[in-house]
Design an enzyme around this catalytic site. Structure first.
Site: not given
Length: 277
Positions: A2-3
């Site tokens: 995830p970012e």
């Protein structure tokens, strides 16, 4: 993955439900990237404070009483992790590696690839948290980030602009999907040397980064495989992508087929007509 959008969505879906909860127990599964740094029993009785985010890290303050002082847990979701917080959860499975049981429910970290981390630190400004956060760039959605800041940071960088953005020391949290989308929106070829971007193109890129990240946040982030927020809900931004994962499909602006290349072992998608060096 995830970012930044996924981590911020996780924080927003979690913080108001868990803030003020008292820890009853902590449990560890298989080892993550780094050791917890304290015994799980030492967290018992701590009260959870308001969650903060720095880049792709979450900071969970834990107040352990006047005599014991404060500290907290620095959490990272790695490449495939997600957090879930519910009053009751099913028994942990083989990919569930950390649990924090509280009087409001259980927080569980699920991470199939085990690149995530949960690390105790006596404060954000003290090791190990301060060490892990020391080289992070400016937050892209805060006032400290601007076109002039971006332009100055890119001076002398010969690396391709896509890789400069992914490095995280210029601006933090603009991950692979969002780099491809922002560069498309700004009309910049991803292989352009970063130092070649002048003030005008840095202005376009600055605005594109902020626009893409805000749209991703509104869509709940992106779910390609594993990501879920703390309610167990996936993101929808991937369905709005203009170029990411659309190799061979027509560009939404000019109908030229979208191309896929590999930069630094990461897939990059772009339009060879709309994006220029």
């Amino acid at each position: 993955m995830p970012e930044l959008p996924e981590v911020e969505v996780t924080r927003l879906s979690l913080t108001h439900r868990i803030e003020g909860a008292r820890v009853r127990a902590a449990r560890l599964g298989k080892p993550l990237r780094w050791p917890l740094g304290v015994t799980p029993d030492s967290l018992r009785g701590a009260v959870v404070g308001p969650l903060l985010r720095r880049g792709k890290y979450l900071w969970m303050p834990l107040q352990q009483g006047a005599e014991q002082g404060a500290g907290g847990l620095l959490l990272h979701l790695g490449m495939s992790g997600s957090l879930r917080f519910e009053p009751t959860l099913p028994p942990p499975g083989p990919h569930d590696h950390f649990e924090l049981e509280t009087d409001r429910g259980t927080l569980r970290l699920t991470d199939p690839r085990r690149f995530g981390a949960v690390v105790w630190s006596p404060g954000l400004d003290r090791a190990p948290a301060a060490t892990l956060l020391a080289r992070l760039g400016v937050e892209p959605l805060e006032r400290a980030f601007s076109a002039s800041v971006l332009h100055e940071a890119l001076r002398g960088r010969r690396v391709a602009i896509k890789q400069a953005l992914l490095a995280g020391d210029v601006v933090v949290g603009v991950g692979n999907i969002y780099c491809s989308e922002a560069l498309f929106e700004a009309g910049i070829d991803p292989e352009t040397p970063a130092q070649q971007l002048g003030p005008e193109r840095c202005e376009r890129l600055f605005r594109a980064v902020q626009d893409v990240l805000r749209r991703a946040l509104a869509a709940g982030g992106s779910t390609l495989r594993d990501f879920r927020d703390a309610h167990g809900m996936g993101g929808a931004f991937q369905s709005q992508a203009s170029v990411y994962d659309r190799a061979g499909l027509p560009c939404l602006r000019c109908t030229t087929p979208i191309r896929r290349i590999v930069q630094g072992q990461r897939a990059t998608y772009f339009c060879p007509v709309c994006q220029r060096r």
